[in-house]
Design an enzyme around this catalytic site. Structure first.
Site, mmCIF file in Angstrom:
data_model
loop_
_atom_site.group_PDB
_atom_site.id
_atom_site.type_symbol
_atom_site.label_atom_id
_atom_site.label_comp_id
_atom_site.label_asym_id
_atom_site.label_seq_id
_atom_site.Cartn_x
_atom_site.Cartn_y
_atom_site.Cartn_z
ATOM 1 N N TYR A 151 0.834 -1.208 0.000
ATOM 2 C CA TYR A 151 0.000 0.000 0.000
ATOM 3 C C TYR A 151 0.868 1.258 0.000
ATOM 4 O O TYR A 151 0.577 2.219 -0.714
ATOM 5 C CB TYR A 151 -0.943 0.006 1.193
ATOM 6 N N ARG A 158 1.181 6.264 -7.102
ATOM 7 C CA ARG A 158 0.021 7.086 -7.448
ATOM 8 C C ARG A 158 0.390 8.561 -7.476
ATOM 9 O O ARG A 158 0.044 9.293 -8.426
ATOM 10 C CB ARG A 158 -1.111 6.839 -6.445
ATOM 11 N N TYR A 213 -0.741 12.887 6.775
ATOM 12 C CA TYR A 213 -0.292 11.834 7.684
ATOM 13 C C TYR A 213 1.208 11.964 7.966
ATOM 14 O O TYR A 213 1.993 12.312 7.068
ATOM 15 C CB TYR A 213 -0.554 10.459 7.069
ATOM 16 N N ARG A 226 -11.227 13.275 1.958
ATOM 17 C CA ARG A 226 -12.146 12.399 2.680
ATOM 18 C C ARG A 226 -13.511 12.291 1.996
ATOM 19 O O ARG A 226 -14.189 11.270 2.128
ATOM 20 C CB ARG A 226 -12.343 12.912 4.108
ATOM 21 N N GLU A 333 -14.066 -1.267 6.401
ATOM 22 C CA GLU A 333 -14.007 0.070 5.814
ATOM 23 C C GLU A 333 -15.302 0.272 5.047
ATOM 24 O O GLU A 333 -15.866 -0.686 4.497
ATOM 25 C CB GLU A 333 -12.797 0.191 4.889
#
Length: 342
Positions: A151, A158, A213, A226, A333
């Site tokens: 990830y 990405r 983060y 979000r 999730e």
């Protein structure tokens, strides 16, 4: 990928899209018409169809029964086609796109970079260049240790494909989900919704924005907002993958129902934050919402379904899918839509 501006600008006709779970028997009728922007089948039982508007999502439904089809239906005629392996469909105001890439020998970092560079170039030449919402499905999402975790490597690739750095932030990022497929195939599947007009990114006051983060989560923070409020009327709040995270810390390890409760609290916080900009949104999740619930352990499906039944209105459509969440300690999730047109 330009900066968002307040809802309602642009002067174009309002975009409108019905986004629904439907019986699979309705799919032939939708594909025969010219108003289908996209349709999605889930799991190994979904049919294989040669139509750019149709996508098989490699996540197996949980709970038994026949999986529904997710359909995005436009109010305007839809054109569709393929462009060097990229599937697309557009009504002139909204654009659906999908891309699948085999990882090969160069890993998820390089594959994600290639995929997002391709998407970025395609959007730059499109009349609908503004990303609103993205879904990413990749195998073994939490395999590997430290910065070698898949990830984290996906996040680096990405961002490189999008042309952004670790210090770049909020307004340029779409809402997004990144989830692990469980079928063992090293194929990255990305699909998205884009528009002529940029949307307005919404953040959750209970959570640190993902793009902020700290370094402990990897060299490149996750590149997503979000949630996203599209411009104009007729489109819902687009909610990113949401889990039991407060601040940047995962809560309730090993307690799946407590994680469901915390996740629902985060979803409500997003609805509340969006209503500051769009007060016409319903104040709570309900019949005008649509949820995808990603469950790490198939054995937890009944407990998750029971908790959702206790906490949510019966009329709220939801689909439970077997999938790996992007942190090992997270068991569930949820992403979704809120404020769907009647």
């Amino acid at each position: 990928m330009s900066r968002a501006r307040p809802i309602g600008g642009g002067g174009l006709r309002p975009a409108a899209l019905q986004m629904r779970y439907l019986e699979a028997a309705e799919l032939p009728r939708l594909l025969a018409g010219d108003r289908l922007l996209a349709a999605f089948g889930f799991g190994a039982g979904a049919p294989r169809l040669d139509d750019p508007r149709w996508l098989r999502v490699p996540l197996q439904p949980l709970g038994g029964g026949t999986a529904p089809v997710e359909a995005w239906i436009s109010q305007a005629p839809v054109r569709h086609g393929r462009d060097a392996g990229l599937a697309w469909a557009s009504d002139g105001q909204l654009l659906f796109g999908a891309l699948e890439l085999e990882e090969g020998g160069d890993g998820i970092h390089a594959t994600a970079q290639r995929a997002y560079a391709r998407i970025r170039a395609f959007l730059a030449a499109s009349p609908c260049p503004h990303l609103l919402r993205m879904w990413n499905y990749l195998d073994a999402i939490t395999e590997g240790e430290g910065d070698a975790e898949r990830y984290r490597q996906f996040c680096v690739g990405r961002a490189a494909g999008l042309g952004i750095g670790a210090g770049d932030g909020d307004c340029r990022l779409p809402a997004a989900t990144a989830i692990g497929r469980c079928d063992g195939r090293r194929v990255l599947q990305v699909y998205w919704l884009a528009a002529r007009e940029p949307g307005l990114a919404v953040e959750n006051p209970r959570q640190l924005s993902a793009y902020r983060y700290p370094r402990q989560y990897g060299p490149q923070p996750p590149s997503f907002a979000r949630a996203m409020l599209p411009a104009g009327a007729g489109l819902p709040l687009l909610i990113s993958g949401t889990a039991a995270i407060v601040g940047h810390a995962s809560l309730h390890p090993g307690r799946v129902q407590a994680q469901v409760d915390e996740t629902l609290a985060n979803l409500q916080a997003l609805v509340d934050a969006a209503r500051v900009h769009a007060p016409g949104l319903p104040p709570a999740l309900g019949a005008g919402s649509l949820l995808k619930v990603y469950v790490r352990q198939a054995s937890d499906a009944a407990a998750v379904a029971e908790r959702l039944a206790r906490q949510l209105p019966p009329a709220l459509p939801r689909l439970l899918l077997h999938a790996q969440v992007c942190r090992r300690e997270l068991l569930v999730e949820i992403d979704g839509l809120h404020g769907l047109p009647a």
